[in-house]
Design an enzyme around this catalytic site. Sequence first.
Site, mmCIF file in Angstrom:
data_model
loop_
_atom_site.group_PDB
_atom_site.id
_atom_site.type_symbol
_atom_site.label_atom_id
_atom_site.label_comp_id
_atom_site.label_asym_id
_atom_site.label_seq_id
_atom_site.Cartn_x
_atom_site.Cartn_y
_atom_site.Cartn_z
ATOM 1 N N GLU A 136 -11.380 40.416 -7.840
ATOM 2 C CA GLU A 136 -11.321 40.237 -9.295
ATOM 3 C C GLU A 136 -12.398 39.315 -9.884
ATOM 4 O OE1 GLU A 136 -9.155 41.410 -11.821
ATOM 5 O OE2 GLU A 136 -10.454 40.275 -13.140
ATOM 6 N N ASP B 194 -9.702 44.066 -11.809
ATOM 7 C CA ASP B 194 -8.789 44.846 -10.969
ATOM 8 C C ASP B 194 -7.995 45.850 -11.781
ATOM 9 O OD1 ASP B 194 -9.352 43.834 -8.479
ATOM 10 O OD2 ASP B 194 -7.849 42.264 -8.565
ATOM 11 N N GLN C 276 -4.878 45.094 -5.574
ATOM 12 C CA GLN C 276 -4.460 45.269 -6.971
ATOM 13 C C GLN C 276 -5.079 46.443 -7.724
ATOM 14 O OE1 GLN C 276 -4.231 42.784 -11.187
ATOM 15 N NE2 GLN C 276 -4.766 41.670 -9.362
ATOM 16 N N GLY D 131 -15.304 39.731 -33.348
ATOM 17 C CA GLY D 131 -15.576 40.708 -34.403
ATOM 18 C C GLY D 131 -16.273 40.081 -35.590
ATOM 19 N N GLY D 132 -16.218 40.756 -36.716
ATOM 20 C CA GLY D 132 -16.951 40.299 -37.896
ATOM 21 C C GLY D 132 -16.193 39.293 -38.753
HETATM 22 N N1 CAO Z 1 -4.837 52.981 9.370
HETATM 23 C C1 CAO Z 1 -5.876 52.462 10.033
HETATM 24 N N2 CAO Z 1 -6.783 51.646 9.495
HETATM 25 C C2 CAO Z 1 -6.622 51.339 8.203
HETATM 26 C C3 CAO Z 1 -5.547 51.839 7.442
HETATM 27 C C4 CAO Z 1 -4.640 52.704 8.081
HETATM 28 N N3 CAO Z 1 -3.600 53.236 7.439
HETATM 29 N N4 CAO Z 1 -5.648 51.351 6.192
HETATM 30 C C5 CAO Z 1 -6.731 50.561 6.171
HETATM 31 N N5 CAO Z 1 -7.327 50.548 7.377
HETATM 32 C C6 CAO Z 1 -8.537 49.847 7.761
HETATM 33 C C7 CAO Z 1 -9.744 50.296 6.981
HETATM 34 O O1 CAO Z 1 -10.205 51.501 7.487
HETATM 35 C C8 CAO Z 1 -10.699 49.138 7.223
HETATM 36 O O2 CAO Z 1 -11.259 49.283 8.519
HETATM 37 P P1 CAO Z 1 -12.864 49.136 8.812
HETATM 38 O O3 CAO Z 1 -13.237 47.785 8.323
HETATM 39 O O4 CAO Z 1 -12.928 49.269 10.291
HETATM 40 O O5 CAO Z 1 -13.543 50.197 8.080
HETATM 41 C C9 CAO Z 1 -9.756 47.960 7.279
HETATM 42 O O6 CAO Z 1 -8.434 48.503 7.397
HETATM 43 C C10 CAO Z 1 -9.715 47.018 6.116
HETATM 44 O O7 CAO Z 1 -10.134 47.605 4.917
HETATM 45 P P2 CAO Z 1 -10.977 46.785 3.855
HETATM 46 O O8 CAO Z 1 -12.293 46.410 4.460
HETATM 47 O O9 CAO Z 1 -11.000 47.554 2.605
HETATM 48 O O10 CAO Z 1 -10.041 45.480 3.641
HETATM 49 P P3 CAO Z 1 -10.454 43.959 3.479
HETATM 50 O O11 CAO Z 1 -9.149 43.258 3.418
HETATM 51 O O12 CAO Z 1 -11.421 43.482 4.473
HETATM 52 O O13 CAO Z 1 -11.183 43.929 2.051
HETATM 53 C C11 CAO Z 1 -11.320 44.249 -0.348
HETATM 54 C C12 CAO Z 1 -10.417 43.938 0.865
HETATM 55 C C13 CAO Z 1 -10.423 44.391 -1.559
HETATM 56 C C14 CAO Z 1 -12.310 43.093 -0.548
HETATM 57 C C15 CAO Z 1 -12.088 45.570 -0.097
HETATM 58 O O14 CAO Z 1 -11.156 46.566 0.222
HETATM 59 C C16 CAO Z 1 -12.932 46.034 -1.279
HETATM 60 O O15 CAO Z 1 -14.000 45.486 -1.575
HETATM 61 N N6 CAO Z 1 -12.467 47.087 -1.966
HETATM 62 C C17 CAO Z 1 -13.210 47.705 -3.067
HETATM 63 C C18 CAO Z 1 -13.136 46.892 -4.317
HETATM 64 C C19 CAO Z 1 -11.736 46.595 -4.734
HETATM 65 O O16 CAO Z 1 -10.901 47.450 -4.944
HETATM 66 N N7 CAO Z 1 -11.469 45.319 -4.932
HETATM 67 C C20 CAO Z 1 -10.269 44.909 -5.626
HETATM 68 C C21 CAO Z 1 -9.312 44.333 -4.737
HETATM 69 S S1 CAO Z 1 -7.915 43.877 -5.651
HETATM 70 O O17 CAO Z 1 -8.208 42.309 -5.993
#
Ligand code: CAO
Length: 414
Positions: free
Chosen positions: A138, A167, A16, A245-246
């Site tokens: 979030e 988010d 998001q 607020g106030g």
């Molecule tokens: N080709 C190949 N690999 C890809 C890719 C692509 N096109 N797109 C993504 N990937 C890979 C990433 O490189 C990552 O690999 P590694 O773990 O080996 O580095 C993997 O996919 C997953 O990415 P991720 O760790 O970001 O995803 P997740 O689902 O495990 O975590 C989230 C999700 C949101 C918790 C994490 O991305 C995060 O903390 N983001 C930062 C904060 C944020 O934006 N949070 C808000 C989320 S919205 O509610």
Amino acid sequence: MKALEGVRILDMTHVQSGPTCTQLLAWFGADVIKVERPGTGDPTRAQLRDIPDVDSLYFTMLNHNKRSITLNTKHENGKAIFTRLIEVCDVLAENFAPGALDRMGFSWERIQEINPRIIYASVKGFGPGPYEDLKVYENVAQCTGGGASTTGFPEGPPVVAGAQIGDSGTGVNLALGIVTALFQRETTGRGQRVVCAMQDTVLNLCRVKLRDQQRLAHGPLTEYPQYPDGTFGEATPRAGNASGGGQPGWIVKCKGWETDPDAYIYVIAQAAAFEGLAKVIGHADWLEDPEWNTPAARLDKIERMFDEIEKWTLTKAKFEVMKILNPLNIPCGPVLSMKELAEEPSLRATGTVVEVDHPTRGKYLSVGNPIKLSDSPADVRRSPLLGEHTDEVLRGVLGMDDQAIAAAKADGAV
Ligand code: CAO
């Protein structure tokens, strides 16, 4: 012409926060190329699905006006294509878990080497410090940014807000960071790193609560429901529906509240409009009474005051209350349900609520661009199917021919 026409964004965002940012930029006219993992794409395509095998509303409502290409950025040939995309884009946006892009071989240093003009923008959960390596969603941000500890009723547990301040709030900040960096690039010719932490965004939105934390040192917070009979601890407490607020405010019940969970209205007893309020609820006596006729005198009776206001609002529907209070300049707002908002004609007229047609889903409602520019109105176009524009982007943006595209597909890079 749209405000950001000519700006090309390499969009690695997912879920998001990041997609909110790039969707805003797309609405302002940027060419947003969403890079997705072959096969699955953005995980939200498949989350909270209401129709089998169709992109979820979660995805479709966050990815309007973008193009989608599938590209495996961990694959050798995929990395080569990604590198070429970095060369020709103005912005690279991402919100992966910390270090994900570095692990693919694309550190900030490497990205700058490839394209010194690029703006590299990220959302992370936390800024530098003890939590910088953590994944964040979030509600984690709402809890760690001060939102949860200050939301809810004094006697109840911490509560997270329905508004996605962590988010979508951070996405909006990132969009501002990107356009600011684009503006600075006009002078310097250089790109820069833009990072927005979700904890920082929530804390920024809780600014008034940090204000109150410091006021606590000088005595009780007189506009809080804990005053005068309750107690204050060491930290800003939860204030229920008290106004931040106030001017004192509260949510009061309206006619029908027993069966309608949204039959409520927020009323603000603004000092400037107090005379009208007192008269309309049948308390003209307050205007002559030194116990009631100044804001300072009313401070220790805020709860009683809203009990009296509620006796009056209980006799009327929320829109009726609004109709009576508006001409008296008394600030108030009915609690509108999502159903009421979806059906509200004025929001449809301004494009804040829009109906979008999607090839596999059909018609659905979305929230359009909340930022209105007179010279760059947003037309909301449906979200792309996974990889819908892969060939178009490889050919049109990178100049690859059919043979090169076929080869990239054959070895699994796209
Ligand atoms: N080709 C190949 N690999 C890809 C890719 C692509 N096109 N797109 C993504 N990937 C890979 C990433 O490189 C990552 O690999 P590694 O773990 O080996 O580095 C993997 O996919 C997953 O990415 P991720 O760790 O970001 O995803 P997740 O689902 O495990 O975590 C989230 C999700 C949101 C918790 C994490 O991305 C995060 O903390 N983001 C930062 C904060 C944020 O934006 N949070 C808000 C989320 S919205 O509610």
